[in-house]
Design an enzyme around this catalytic site. Structure first.
Site, PDB file in Angstrom:
ATOM      1  N   GLU A 126       0.857  -1.196   0.000  1.00 39.57           N
ATOM      2  CA  GLU A 126       0.000   0.000   0.000  1.00 39.57           C
ATOM      3  C   GLU A 126       0.884   1.234   0.000  1.00 39.57           C
ATOM      4  OE1 GLU A 126      -1.703   0.421   4.198  1.00 39.57           O
ATOM      5  OE2 GLU A 126      -0.482  -1.375   4.307  1.00 39.57           O
ATOM      6  N   LYS A 128       2.783   4.586   1.054  1.00 42.01           N
ATOM      7  CA  LYS A 128       3.213   5.187   2.320  1.00 42.01           C
ATOM      8  C   LYS A 128       2.863   6.678   2.221  1.00 42.01           C
ATOM      9  CE  LYS A 128       7.121   5.378   5.492  1.00 42.01           C
ATOM     10  NZ  LYS A 128       7.183   6.817   5.746  1.00 42.01           N
ATOM     11  N   ASP A 130       2.556  10.540   3.054  1.00 46.17           N
ATOM     12  CA  ASP A 130       3.424  11.515   3.714  1.00 46.17           C
ATOM     13  C   ASP A 130       2.560  12.476   4.529  1.00 46.17           C
ATOM     14  OD1 ASP A 130       5.705  12.732   4.444  1.00 46.17           O
ATOM     15  OD2 ASP A 130       6.162  13.623   2.495  1.00 46.17           O
ATOM     16  N   TYR A 237      -4.793   2.201   8.441  1.00 39.47           N
ATOM     17  CA  TYR A 237      -3.951   1.103   7.956  1.00 39.47           C
ATOM     18  C   TYR A 237      -3.387   0.216   9.067  1.00 39.47           C
ATOM     19  CZ  TYR A 237      -0.380   4.648   8.950  1.00 39.47           C
ATOM     20  OH  TYR A 237       0.373   5.603   9.546  1.00 39.47           O
ATOM     21  N   LYS A 325      11.081   2.863  -0.358  1.00 37.96           N
ATOM     22  CA  LYS A 325      11.004   4.286  -0.665  1.00 37.96           C
ATOM     23  C   LYS A 325      11.047   4.559  -2.172  1.00 37.96           C
ATOM     24  CE  LYS A 325      10.831   6.614   2.736  1.00 37.96           C
ATOM     25  NZ  LYS A 325      11.771   7.130   3.667  1.00 37.96           N
ATOM     26  N   CYS A 419      39.401  24.247  14.721  1.00 40.12           N
ATOM     27  CA  CYS A 419      37.963  24.211  14.977  1.00 40.12           C
ATOM     28  C   CYS A 419      37.418  25.637  14.922  1.00 40.12           C
ATOM     29  CB  CYS A 419      37.695  23.604  16.357  1.00 40.12           C
ATOM     30  SG  CYS A 419      35.989  23.803  16.886  1.00 40.12           S
ATOM     31  N   CYS A 422      36.386  26.668  18.727  1.00 37.49           N
ATOM     32  CA  CYS A 422      37.305  26.831  19.864  1.00 37.49           C
ATOM     33  C   CYS A 422      38.767  26.980  19.441  1.00 37.49           C
ATOM     34  CB  CYS A 422      37.160  25.648  20.830  1.00 37.49           C
ATOM     35  SG  CYS A 422      37.848  24.121  20.169  1.00 37.49           S
ATOM     36  N   CYS A 442      37.350  18.053  15.961  1.00 35.74           N
ATOM     37  CA  CYS A 442      37.978  19.046  16.823  1.00 35.74           C
ATOM     38  C   CYS A 442      38.556  18.286  18.015  1.00 35.74           C
ATOM     39  CB  CYS A 442      36.899  20.031  17.271  1.00 35.74           C
ATOM     40  SG  CYS A 442      37.257  20.873  18.811  1.00 35.74           S
ATOM     41  N   CYS A 448      35.633  22.559  24.161  1.00 36.09           N
ATOM     42  CA  CYS A 448      35.105  23.224  22.959  1.00 36.09           C
ATOM     43  C   CYS A 448      33.640  23.554  23.213  1.00 36.09           C
ATOM     44  CB  CYS A 448      35.231  22.315  21.744  1.00 36.09           C
ATOM     45  SG  CYS A 448      34.339  22.937  20.303  1.00 36.09           S
TER      46      CYS A 448
HETATM   47  S1  IVH Z   1       2.386   0.929   8.965  1.00 34.38           S
HETATM   48  C1  IVH Z   1       4.018  -0.939  12.784  1.00 34.38           C
HETATM   49  N1  IVH Z   1       1.408   1.894   6.751  1.00 34.38           N
HETATM   50  O1  IVH Z   1       5.130   5.756   8.128  1.00 34.38           O
HETATM   51  C2  IVH Z   1       3.906  -0.288  11.473  1.00 34.38           C
HETATM   52  N2  IVH Z   1       2.741   3.323   8.114  1.00 34.38           N
HETATM   53  O2  IVH Z   1       7.917   5.273   8.716  1.00 34.38           O
HETATM   54  C3  IVH Z   1       3.034   0.879  11.504  1.00 34.38           C
HETATM   55  N3  IVH Z   1       2.960   5.601   7.239  1.00 34.38           N
HETATM   56  O3  IVH Z   1       4.858   6.205  11.595  1.00 34.38           O
HETATM   57  C4  IVH Z   1       3.135   1.697  10.311  1.00 34.38           C
HETATM   58  N4  IVH Z   1       1.721   5.331   5.447  1.00 34.38           N
HETATM   59  O4  IVH Z   1       3.190   7.416  10.112  1.00 34.38           O
HETATM   60  C5  IVH Z   1       2.163   2.140   7.840  1.00 34.38           C
HETATM   61  N5  IVH Z   1       0.444   2.664   4.784  1.00 34.38           N
HETATM   62  C6  IVH Z   1       1.180   2.887   5.861  1.00 34.38           C
HETATM   63  C7  IVH Z   1       1.761   4.144   6.107  1.00 34.38           C
HETATM   64  C8  IVH Z   1       2.548   4.319   7.241  1.00 34.38           C
HETATM   65  C9  IVH Z   1       2.444   6.187   6.147  1.00 34.38           C
HETATM   66  C10 IVH Z   1       3.841   6.272   8.213  1.00 34.38           C
HETATM   67  C11 IVH Z   1       3.428   6.123   9.648  1.00 34.38           C
HETATM   68  C12 IVH Z   1       4.633   5.575  10.361  1.00 34.38           C
HETATM   69  C13 IVH Z   1       5.730   5.891   9.391  1.00 34.38           C
HETATM   70  C14 IVH Z   1       6.866   4.921   9.538  1.00 34.38           C
END
Ligand code: IVH
Length: 707
Positions: A126, A128, A130, A237, A325, A419, A422, A442, A448
């Site tokens: 799914e 991720k 932002d 999710y 990513k 540095c 300092c 340093c 420092c």
């Molecule tokens: S699962 C235990 N699913 O990504 C796992 N996280 O980098 C719980 N996030 O803190 C996270 N979309 O805020 C999950 N489809 C998705 C997500 C997701 C965004 C964020 C979430 C988490 C962060 C981790």
């Protein structure tokens, strides 16, 4: 511009002009920081602007403006949300960047579960999102609490604000479990973001840098009526506490959320293996710009919940999920200058000062250049046009120089041999493999000021002391005022406050408030500091900033030593080469030679021992770690696994033992309590027999661990 001019050389006209500019700019930065959660400059640059303003006013008192920043209260930070301790911590995710990483992830999962290559292992995929994660708690079907993630253990109660978000039902249909905690992401769509920004501009208010900041700023409004005017949405999710599980798979849970009235992501899929995951990743990456909301990658999760339970967590991320990513976004700009920052371990980091540019929706004016070698390798010169990239929350980086665009007067950078803070000599240490370290350091140590100041910032940071209202800005202010030099000084601030006039505090308060409001806010801060005298011992150890001691190793050390006194005595013994001390530490699973060397170096310095003494004198008494599960026969025992286990992997057996509060060691000694001997166990089993220890076969261990 005249700002580069020494104040002594400014004419009256120049001073007046600069004061006007500073007033406008500081006001804009205050709003960006406090109201939009979107600072546009570093704290240090902000503070330098305020200092310059004060210094000009001191030289030309009659030019002081009615709207002088010196008299202005910074827009009030969002204070006043109650804390919420998450019953189950809100975790983060490990990252993957390519197909190899994904194959490794699947292999790791299979190995941990001892799954044959042919056994099916469905995974969900799914986007991720932002945005910001939120946890929604329903009792008897009614939304009773909504919280931010915070540091994962403790978040803020923003129930009223979350009730205004589209996609979050206020009640669940009858038949839902008594306790339900749904987790997901709050975000703002691209269209809504554009609309909000144009309304902001029309109203003469500053615009948000990107949808994530807009969502964060909107959710953190103290007045829920303001949040209600901001178009926020939610994707469900994940979950936290549930009185029972209504499904046995990730996909089943997400379907259940949709049935209860939550919005779930339409791109959610169940995939059979790596190829299907990668095809889905490619499909979303190709449609990234038209999805209508920001995504920074894909998240893959093992579908079966019983597998998830067995896989558990390492550190703060689940073993059963990973974020894949998307590639970083890039832009081109001009390198104006290179600054050197000195970190808490003395590392000198070159920072590129850039002409501001928008990269993937975020304004960027600084980028890291890592170290001297990186500058030479990329042949980066001041005046060059450079390609900058940012990926997620990572500090922007310089990818390369656009060579065709190099001006004739571009200046190569000479890395300083002193540095900048300092003036001590800088050095590049010799590594164990005989090569020179890439990092220039340093040699000033705690003498420092930059190192000492950065160590303090680390000490109070979120994963360490974590005091509400005490951050980098306050440390800088208190440092500049001469109020803090060492961690113990933080606990003496209340005393020092009573000894100094209120005027003094007005100028040194990080929140820059008027005297009346200031008294309340500093007293509140001192109360918060007092509470942290009982900080968790692992956070305390992490906060000391010992090289190579991260959050996970700090937890191991806290569990081993339990008190500051034992930790200090052990460290001193280690530094003095007392027999067995090194072995005892290296025997802790997860602790290696590099870490033990770093501990020895830390305790070899008298100033570090004095720092701990001073903290104890100031009344700091960290709370020892709680044993994970007090009612197991394994709790507190030291276990060694040897030989091959057949029904579970070694990693799973170890994770299970640790979850029950045992310590897993690598070698057998008189301190071992139990040896679990699988097939083919050899010398360790023999040694255990000689020492007369308890030896269990695989079945006996499984019985014990499941009791
Ligand atoms: S699962 C235990 N699913 O990504 C796992 N996280 O980098 C719980 N996030 O803190 C996270 N979309 O805020 C999950 N489809 C998705 C997500 C997701 C965004 C964020 C979430 C988490 C962060 C981790």
């Amino acid at each position: 511009m005249s700002r580069a001019k020494p104040i002594g050389n400014l004419s009256r006209a120049e001073a007046a002009e600069e004061l006007e500019q500073l007033a406008q700019e500081i006001k804009a930065h205050d709003a960006a920081y406090h109201q939009q959660d979107a600072p546009r400059i570093s704290d240090a640059d902000y503070d330098a602007m305020r200092r310059r303003n004060d210094d000009i006013e001191a030289r030309f008192p009659d030019l002081k403006r009615a709207d002088s920043p010196a008299d202005m209260v910074g827009a009030a930070p969002a204070q006043g949300f109650a804390k919420v301790t998450h019953v189950m911590p809100m975790l983060s995710l490990g990252n993957a960047f390519n197909a190899d990483d994904i194959n490794d992830f699947i292999q790791r999962v299979r190995k941990f579960l001892s799954l044959a290559d042919v056994a099916p292992l469905p995974l969900t995929s799914e986007p991720k999102i932002d945005g910001l994660s939120a946890a929604l708690r329903y009792e008897q079907g009614v939304l009773v609490q909504g919280a931010t993630r915070g540091d994962g253990r403790v978040g803020e109660n923003i129930t009223a604000n979350l009730k205004t978000v589209v996609g979050i039902p206020h009640t669940l249909p009858s038949g839902a479990p008594d306790i339900v905690e749904v987790r997901g992401e709050v975000y703002m769509s691209a269209d809504d973001f554009a609309g909000l920004n144009s309304r902001q501009a029309e109203a003469g208010r500053p615009e948000f840098a990107n949808p994530r900041n807009a969502a964060a700023g909107s959710l953190r409004q103290l007045d829920p009526a303001v949040t209600a005017t901001r178009p926020l949405q939610f994707f469900a999710y994940a979950w936290g506490e549930m009185s029972y599980m209504p499904a046995d798979s990730q996909a089943g849970m997400v379907r259940q959320f949709a049935d209860w009235g939550f919005t779930t992501n339409p791109e959610f899929r169940v995939c059979a293996g790596a190829n299907e995951l990668l095809a889905h990743w490619q499909s979303i990456e190709a449609r990234r710009a038209v999805l209508g909301y920001d995504v920074d990658g894909m998240v893959y999760k093992v579908d079966a919940l019983d597998y998830q339970a067995r896989l558990g967590f390492v550190s703060r991320a689940p073993r059963w999920a990973i974020a894949h990513k998307f590639p970083a976004e890039q832009a081109t700009t001009v390198l104006l200058d290179i600054d050197i920052q000195v970190g808490r371990t003395g590392a000198l980091t070159p920072v590129a000062k850039l002409q501001e540019v928008t990269v993937g929706g975020v304004r960027v004016s600084n980028a890291t250049l890592h170290n001297a070698d990186e500058i030479s390798r990329k042949d980066v010169r001041i005046g060059d046009t450079v390609v900058v990239q940012r990926a997620g929350d990572v500090i922007p980086q310089i990818v390369r120089v656009v060579e065709d665009a190099r001006p004739a007067n571009a200046v190569p950078f000479v890395f300083p041999d002193k540095c900048p803070a300092c003036q001590s000599a800088t050095t590049r240490e010799l590594r164990e493999d005989g090569d020179t370290d890439v990092v220039t350091r340093c040699t000033g140590g705690l003498s420092c000021s930059a190192q000492a100041r950065e160590r303090l910032k680390h000490f109070v940071s979120r994963p360490a002391l974590d005091v509400e209202g005490l951050g980098n800005k306050q440390i800088d202010d208190y440092w500049d005022a001469g109020l803090v030099r060492t961690p113990a000084d933080i606990f003496l601030l209340r005393e020092r406050y009573t000894d100094n006039p209120p005027e003094f505090w007005r100028y040194t308060s990080g929140s820059r408030e008027k005297i009346g409001a200031l008294k309340d806010s500093v007293v509140k801060l001192f109360d918060a500091i007092d509470q942290r005298r009982a900080v968790d011992f692992d956070r305390f150890i992490f906060g000391l900033g010992i090289r190579h001691v991260g959050e996970t190793t700090a937890r191991l050390l806290a569990r081993h030593f339990k008190t500051v006194t034992a930790f200090q005595a052990g460290g001193i013994a280690l530094a003095a080469d007392v027999p067995d001390m090194r072995e005892a530490l290296e025997d802790i699973d997860g602790v290696g030679k590099t870490l033990v060397d770093a501990l020895a170096q830390f305790f070899a310095l008298p100033e570090n021992i004095e720092m701990l003494d001073a903290l104890v004198r100031a009344g700091v008494a960290p709370t020892p770690p709680v044993e994970v599960s007090g009612d197991s026969e394994i709790t507190g025992k030291t276990i060694v696994f040897t030989g091959t286990l057949e029904s579970v992997s070694r990693a799973e057996a170890k994770a299970r033992a640790e979850a029950l509060g045992a310590r897993v060691a690598g070698s057998v000694s008189a301190k071992t309590d139990i040896v679990v001997a699988g097939a083919g166990a050899g010398s360790k089993r023999k040694k255990a027999e000689e020492l007369g220890l308890i030896i269990l076969d695989e079945q006996a261990w499984l019985d014990l661990a499941s009791r």
